[in-house]
Design an enzyme around this catalytic site. Structure first.
Site, short mmCIF file in Angstrom:
data_model
loop_
_atom_site.label_atom_id
_atom_site.label_comp_id
_atom_site.label_asym_id
_atom_site.label_seq_id
_atom_site.Cartn_x
_atom_site.Cartn_y
_atom_site.Cartn_z
N TYR A 1 37.41 35.92 32.03
CA TYR A 1 37.22 35.41 33.39
C TYR A 1 38.57 35.14 34.04
O TYR A 1 38.88 35.64 35.13
CB TYR A 1 36.37 34.13 33.39
CG TYR A 1 36.50 33.32 34.66
CD1 TYR A 1 35.95 33.79 35.87
CD2 TYR A 1 37.19 32.10 34.69
CE1 TYR A 1 36.09 33.06 37.05
CE2 TYR A 1 37.33 31.37 35.86
CZ TYR A 1 36.78 31.85 37.03
OH TYR A 1 36.93 31.13 38.20
N LYS B 1 40.54 36.85 37.23
CA LYS B 1 40.95 36.09 38.42
C LYS B 1 42.47 36.20 38.62
O LYS B 1 42.93 36.31 39.76
CB LYS B 1 40.55 34.62 38.29
CG LYS B 1 39.06 34.35 38.36
CD LYS B 1 38.43 34.67 39.72
CE LYS B 1 38.88 33.75 40.82
NZ LYS B 1 38.14 34.01 42.09
N THR C 1 41.94 30.22 40.83
CA THR C 1 41.59 29.10 39.96
C THR C 1 42.80 28.61 39.17
O THR C 1 43.73 29.40 38.91
CB THR C 1 40.47 29.54 38.97
OG1 THR C 1 40.35 28.55 37.94
CG2 THR C 1 40.78 30.87 38.31
P1 NAD Z 1 29.23 30.88 42.03
O1 NAD Z 1 29.03 31.64 40.78
O2 NAD Z 1 28.40 29.66 42.28
O3 NAD Z 1 29.03 31.84 43.28
C1 NAD Z 1 29.54 33.14 43.31
C2 NAD Z 1 28.86 33.89 44.45
O4 NAD Z 1 29.44 35.20 44.52
C3 NAD Z 1 27.35 34.07 44.25
O5 NAD Z 1 26.67 33.73 45.44
C4 NAD Z 1 27.21 35.55 43.92
O6 NAD Z 1 25.96 36.09 44.34
C5 NAD Z 1 28.39 36.14 44.69
N1 NAD Z 1 28.82 37.44 44.14
C6 NAD Z 1 29.07 37.74 42.84
N2 NAD Z 1 29.40 39.04 42.73
C7 NAD Z 1 29.40 39.55 43.99
C8 NAD Z 1 29.69 40.84 44.54
N3 NAD Z 1 30.04 41.86 43.75
N4 NAD Z 1 29.58 41.01 45.87
C9 NAD Z 1 29.23 39.98 46.68
N5 NAD Z 1 28.92 38.76 46.22
C10 NAD Z 1 29.01 38.54 44.89
O7 NAD Z 1 30.78 30.52 42.07
P2 NAD Z 1 31.52 29.22 42.62
O8 NAD Z 1 31.56 28.20 41.57
O9 NAD Z 1 31.00 28.90 43.97
O10 NAD Z 1 33.01 29.79 42.75
C11 NAD Z 1 33.48 30.38 43.97
C12 NAD Z 1 34.90 30.84 43.78
O11 NAD Z 1 35.72 29.73 43.40
C13 NAD Z 1 35.09 31.89 42.69
O12 NAD Z 1 36.01 32.84 43.15
C14 NAD Z 1 35.62 31.12 41.51
O13 NAD Z 1 36.41 31.92 40.67
C15 NAD Z 1 36.44 30.06 42.22
N6 NAD Z 1 36.62 28.81 41.45
C16 NAD Z 1 35.53 28.07 41.09
C17 NAD Z 1 35.72 26.89 40.38
C18 NAD Z 1 34.57 26.01 39.99
O14 NAD Z 1 34.79 24.93 39.42
N7 NAD Z 1 33.32 26.36 40.28
C19 NAD Z 1 37.01 26.48 40.01
C20 NAD Z 1 38.09 27.29 40.38
C21 NAD Z 1 37.88 28.44 41.12
#
Ligand code: NAD
Length: 326
Positions: free
Chosen positions: A145, A149, A121
């Site tokens: 968080y 990351k 991120t």
């Molecule tokens: P989200 O919270 O919607 O989804 C996360 C998923 O991971 C869920 O389905 C959850 O069940 C699964 N999960 C959590 N812990 C787990 C574990 N121990 N084992 C297996 N599965 C597990 O998140 P998102 O918004 O889709 O983000 C996805 C990735 O992108 C993340 O790594 C996040 O840090 C990164 N990210 C997101 C954003 C954003 O704007 N949403 C921005 C930058 C980076």
């Protein structure tokens, strides 16, 4: 080819899996997801002939080892992803984001699996008043968080530098689009407004974020998977910077609501003022550029939440906390 995609019952991972299955007939996808509060199999095209869903934890070494033995490549989305929850309690963030990532990296090394795309991120860089971060900027995360990351991001790069594993890291800005858990600002505000409720705006609302449509993010991640170089980091930006106040105005407008529906709440602890990634490297090396116009993308996103109450109402009940802005 079998691509192991972790966390794909969540917002971005599920969009990525749908894109991958549609784009390449030669790809089989195995999803590993623990189905935390943020994950739902409703987000996935279950029953697709080239999709296997495995309910499990990335921190489970035996399960991860078994799945990695059958995998050719990995795209790693699984994480605890909500900053506010990490302020309430960081333990689960360290467990999943740090230990879980290392568990995957170790298994990938044992089985020679690569590329391994680690989805990080822009928050790992900290906060920037002016200008944009290149990938070479030192990491200086501020929230539990983003610190978790940053830890996993560095561990992923260390696996490349120490052991030669083909790891590629992406650092993207704030995603928006359909199927985002309704605790993040866009779906939280839209669903609150559709319910006639007030929306909570942190502090003075001047925190700035760059907005990236989830489809553009998935496109960027796939360019990194297919064309990126081992050991490299790629920033993925959206190109639309808005303060939270400006975003709120757009969401109020899209939902036909006025500023009297905004409740100013105490600022988030340690709230980063501004994130901004320089994505020149992804553009010049991979041909990446965001394809979705923000105004259209936001209007379509609001329309999606309007049309899919049955998707978000149970999730809002499940969230168990009021949520907040990014
Ligand atoms: P989200 O919270 O919607 O989804 C996360 C998923 O991971 C869920 O389905 C959850 O069940 C699964 N999960 C959590 N812990 C787990 C574990 N121990 N084992 C297996 N599965 C597990 O998140 P998102 O918004 O889709 O983000 C996805 C990735 O992108 C993340 O790594 C996040 O840090 C990164 N990210 C997101 C954003 C954003 O704007 N949403 C921005 C930058 C980076």
């Amino acid at each position: 080819m079998n691509v192991l995609v972790t966390g794909a019952a969540g917002f971005i991972g599920s969009a990525y899996v749908r894109t991958l299955l549609a784009a390449d007939d030669a790809v089989r996808v195995t999803v590993l997801d623990r189905l935390t509060y943020a994950g739902s199999t409703d987000n996935l095209p279950l029953g697709h002939p080239r999709l296997e869903f495995v309910h499990g934890d990335i921190c489970d070494p035996a399960l991860v080892d078994k799945l990695m033995a059958d995998a050719d490549q990995v795209v790693h989305f699984a994480a605890e992803s909500h900053v506010d929850r990490s302020i309430d309690g960081a333990g689960e963030f360290v467990r999943t984001n740090v230990l879980g990532t290392q568990t995957l990296l170790d298994a990938a090394l044992r089985h020679g699996v690569g590329p391994f795309v680690h989805v990080s991120t822009d928050e790992v860089y900290g906060s920037i008043d002016t200008g944009s971060w290149p990938e070479t900027h030192p990491l200086s995360p501020n929230s539990p968080y983003s610190a978790s990351k940053a830890s996993s991001d560095l561990l992923a790069l260390a696996q490349h530098r120490t052991h030669g594993l083909d790891v590629r890291v992406t650092r993207c800005s704030n995603n928006y689009g359909p199927r985002q858990f309704p605790e993040k600002v866009v779906p939280l505000f839209v669903t609150h407004l559709l319910d006639g409720r007030k929306v909570p705006l942190y502090g003075d609302g001047r925190n700035v974020r760059d907005w990236l449509h989830v489809d553009d993010h998935c496109h960027g991640v796939d360019l990194v998977r297919t064309l990126g170089r081992p050991g490299e980091v790629y920033n993925i930006g959206g190109g639309t910077e808005l303060s939270n106040k400006e975003l709120t105005a757009l969401l109020l407008d899209a939902c036909g609501a006025d500023w009297d529906r905004v409740e100013h709440v105490a600022d988030r602890k340690g709230h980063d003022l501004r994130y901004s990634v320089d994505w020149t490297k992804a553009r010049t090396e991979l041909g990446y550029h965001p394809r979705r116009d923000f105004t259209t993308g936001l209007a379509e996103t609001v329309a999606w939440y309007r049309a899919n109450r049955a998707w978000w109402e149970p999730l809002k009940r499940r969230a168990g906390r009021p949520g907040g802005t990014p």
